[in-house]
Design an enzyme around this catalytic site. Structure first.
Site, PDB file in Angstrom:
ATOM      1  N   HIS A 209       0.798  -1.231   0.000  1.00  0.00           N
ATOM      2  CA  HIS A 209       0.000   0.000   0.000  1.00  0.00           C
ATOM      3  C   HIS A 209       0.829   1.278   0.000  1.00  0.00           C
ATOM      4  O   HIS A 209       0.286   2.373  -0.054  1.00  0.00           O
ATOM      5  CB  HIS A 209      -0.998   0.016   1.165  1.00  0.00           C
TER       6      HIS A 209
HETATM    7  N1  UDP Z   1      -3.827  -6.447   8.695  1.00  0.00           N
HETATM    8  C1  UDP Z   1      -5.087  -6.998   8.776  1.00  0.00           C
HETATM    9  N2  UDP Z   1      -5.718  -7.349   7.616  1.00  0.00           N
HETATM   10  C2  UDP Z   1      -5.150  -7.201   6.386  1.00  0.00           C
HETATM   11  C3  UDP Z   1      -3.832  -6.639   6.322  1.00  0.00           C
HETATM   12  C4  UDP Z   1      -3.221  -6.257   7.496  1.00  0.00           C
HETATM   13  O1  UDP Z   1      -5.638  -7.168   9.877  1.00  0.00           O
HETATM   14  O2  UDP Z   1      -5.775  -7.543   5.373  1.00  0.00           O
HETATM   15  C5  UDP Z   1      -3.163  -6.018   9.959  1.00  0.00           C
HETATM   16  C6  UDP Z   1      -1.792  -6.612  10.198  1.00  0.00           C
HETATM   17  O3  UDP Z   1      -1.863  -7.834  10.904  1.00  0.00           O
HETATM   18  C7  UDP Z   1      -1.117  -5.527  11.035  1.00  0.00           C
HETATM   19  C8  UDP Z   1      -1.744  -4.231  10.524  1.00  0.00           C
HETATM   20  O4  UDP Z   1      -2.941  -4.626   9.842  1.00  0.00           O
HETATM   21  O5  UDP Z   1      -1.458  -5.674  12.394  1.00  0.00           O
HETATM   22  C9  UDP Z   1      -0.814  -3.492   9.588  1.00  0.00           C
HETATM   23  O6  UDP Z   1      -1.466  -2.433   9.043  1.00  0.00           O
HETATM   24  P1  UDP Z   1      -0.933  -1.645   7.773  1.00  0.00           P
HETATM   25  O7  UDP Z   1      -0.120  -2.549   6.917  1.00  0.00           O
HETATM   26  O8  UDP Z   1      -2.121  -0.979   7.165  1.00  0.00           O
HETATM   27  O9  UDP Z   1      -0.079  -0.482   8.431  1.00  0.00           O
HETATM   28  P2  UDP Z   1       1.458  -0.270   8.736  1.00  0.00           P
HETATM   29  O10 UDP Z   1       1.862  -1.305   9.728  1.00  0.00           O
HETATM   30  O11 UDP Z   1       2.207  -0.348   7.466  1.00  0.00           O
HETATM   31  O12 UDP Z   1       1.503   1.102   9.341  1.00  0.00           O
END
Ligand code: UDP
Length: 363
Positions: A209
């Site tokens: 993303h």
């Molecule tokens: N996650 C989820 N469902 C999905 C993809 C990710 O529950 O389809 C969870 C994942 O386990 C983690 C979090 O979302 O806990 C990560 O979010 P994201 O990748 O949006 O944010 P980032 O960590 O990059 O800030």
């Protein structure tokens, strides 16, 4: 002690769940502590928001500021305007912000300008990549935070190098791992798992993303084709982020092992991760979860604000050049991937530590 806890986007919900639970536990033990949960509305889609409240038993927010969509500036401004009204109406002893999203930065600015103290959970991490909106959010938030709760010794050093006095920095560990460890026995097999004949260790999970990977359609197409063509035909499950979905329909995929699904709930998503051969991602939080679950993680980024997932954990930075994907997958399939350990204090007791510290410092 009155707390205002702010959450706005998917990774925030996963981080506040154990913190709220620790506040409720402290209340049940007769401690004088209350909280008000403010949802800024930054993520408003059911699959990016409500699902996490339901699955992780997070009590409903006391207020939703309803600021979804818009540019970075529109979101920041919208959240600031509404959060200022909220904080004037409901004064508090401390505003708690988590992570690195727009809501984290916007609400800490508002709180400080109203003379309210701010605590930042997951403070001090740095990618040193100022082109990432998250890095700007981290820098601004940490420049005005009063109490810094950190996940790693590297974060402590970053704060020290910024001139933050040691007594304001609390190395407590990673709240995201509190959520992981307290839910690991509740993970749920997704409906499609058997339908498409997935078996443990014989599929890949993909999430993308970040602007560097998804904003240019031709590059995204190359990235996806490099992945799908170099996984020995294993199925790839791709829960698609709304931001990526907007651009994805225009791309031409040259193989048939890619299964695109909607964003999954936490329990289903982590069931998939726990049983996967590997994860390919540009998320930050997922590199922490794969580290704790011991699953190989290929990160399609040139940098990380979570270096311990590479130095200690199972994560490796592959970069954002699609040409780097094939050699990295070659390493995975020749079973040369490193094993990895678990970073210090990622032990499931982080939120309890945070609440105990707050009870000491906020009088
Ligand atoms: N996650 C989820 N469902 C999905 C993809 C990710 O529950 O389809 C969870 C994942 O386990 C983690 C979090 O979302 O806990 C990560 O979010 P994201 O990748 O949006 O944010 P980032 O960590 O990059 O800030």
């Amino acid at each position: 002690m009155k707390l205002t806890i702010v959450a706005g986007a998917r990774p925030n919900f996963i981080k506040i769940a154990p913190v709220i639970q620790a506040v409720l536990n402290a209340q049940n033990n007769g401690r004088n502590i209350t909280y008000r949960l403010v949802h800024t509305g930054q993520h408003y889609d059911k699959k990016m928001s409500d699902t996490f409240f339901e699955e992780l038993n997070i009590p409903l927010p006391h207020i939703n500021l309803g600021i979804g969509g818009g540019s970075q500036a529109e979101q920041t401004a919208g959240i600031m305007i509404e959060f200022e009204k909220e904080l004037i109406k409901n004064p508090t002893d401390l505003v708690i912000v988590v992570g690195d999203v727009t809501s984290t930065m916007a609400c800490s600015i508002v709180a400080k300008k109203l003379g309210t103290k701010v605590a930042h959970i997951e403070a001090g991490i740095r990618s040193w990549d100022i082109t990432m909106p998250e890095e700007i959010n981290r820098l601004v938030t940490d420049s005005i935070t009063d109490y810094f709760f950190t996940t790693s010794t590297i974060a402590n050093e970053n704060l020290y190098n910024m001139g933050i006095p040691n007594e304001k920095v609390f190395f407590v560990g990673n709240v995201m791992i509190d959520t992981l460890l307290s839910n690991i026995k509740r993970f749920v097999k997704p409906n499609f798992f058997d339908k498409i004949n997935l078996s443990n260790g014989k599929y890949i999970v993909l999430t993308l993303h970040r602007p560097a990977n998804v904003d240019e359609i031709k590059k995204l197409e190359r990235t996806i084709n490099e992945i799908t063509n170099n996984v020995e035909n294993l199925p790839i499950i791709f829960p698609i982020h709304p931001r990526t979905a907007k651009i994805f329909s225009g791309i031409n995929i040259t193989s048939n092992n890619l299964h695109i699904v909607d964003p999954l709930g936490y329990l289903e998503f982590n069931y998939l991760v726990k049983n996967a051969k590997a994860v390919i991602t540009d998320s930050g939080g997922i590199t922490e979860e794969t580290t704790v679950m011991g699953i190989p993680c290929l990160t399609l980024r040139d940098n990380t604000e979570r270096p311990e997932t590479c130095t200690i954990g199972t994560n490796e930075l592959v970069g954002t050049d699609p040409d780097a994907i094939r050699p990295a997958l070659g390493k995975l399939f020749s079973n040369e991937w490193k094993k990895g350990g678990i970073p210090e204090l990622w032990d499931g007791k982080v939120s309890e530590r945070i609440v105990n510290i707050l009870m000491e410092i906020i009088k």
